[in-house]
Design a protein around this motif. Sequence first.
Motif: not given
Length: 190
Positions: A138-141, A147-152
């Motif tokens: 979770d530290g990496i996330v 934009s990457d978080l929304a994609f994931l």
Amino acid sequence: MRRTAGRTALGAPAAGPGPGLGTGPAVGPGSAAVADAPASPGGFAPTSTSASAPGPASVPEPVTVRQQLRTEFPFELPRGYVDESGTVHRDGVMRLATARDELIPLRDVRVQENPAYLSVVLLGRVITRLGTLPMVHDGIVENMFASDLAFLQDFYRQVNAEGHTRAAVECPHCSEPFEVELGGSRLGES
């Protein structure tokens, strides 16, 4: 004296009292009595197995087709995660979530204080590989671009709720509906 198997009104052999009683052949599934055949010394008419009623040895094995359950889905981040050394990691793999994956983060203090943190903890559990990183957590996330978080988050929803990584979209020019593959493809490609 000749014994013959009796016939019913439909032409099927009639069953006698049974083997050992000497009055006719035993007729059961998988065998048919031969009419007007001479009786054997034991009092039974010979039997033959017909092609329409195969015996246990000639029963074909049922063909079972097993579908492989797909549990891991490759993806490519739109921007990519940048680690401490400046390396950009874009290619990754997400696995299907289990009930445990969705329940354990609810006990996390960070999630209890801020429910929006749930997706960060959950994604940290289900992303199994990201670039050349030895481990994803979770530290990496939480250090990924928005934009990457929304994609994931969208990718997680597609994989776990719908069972595939295709999304229905509509052309902005002609309004024609079509599907795009989210998993493993670059954004903008169809």
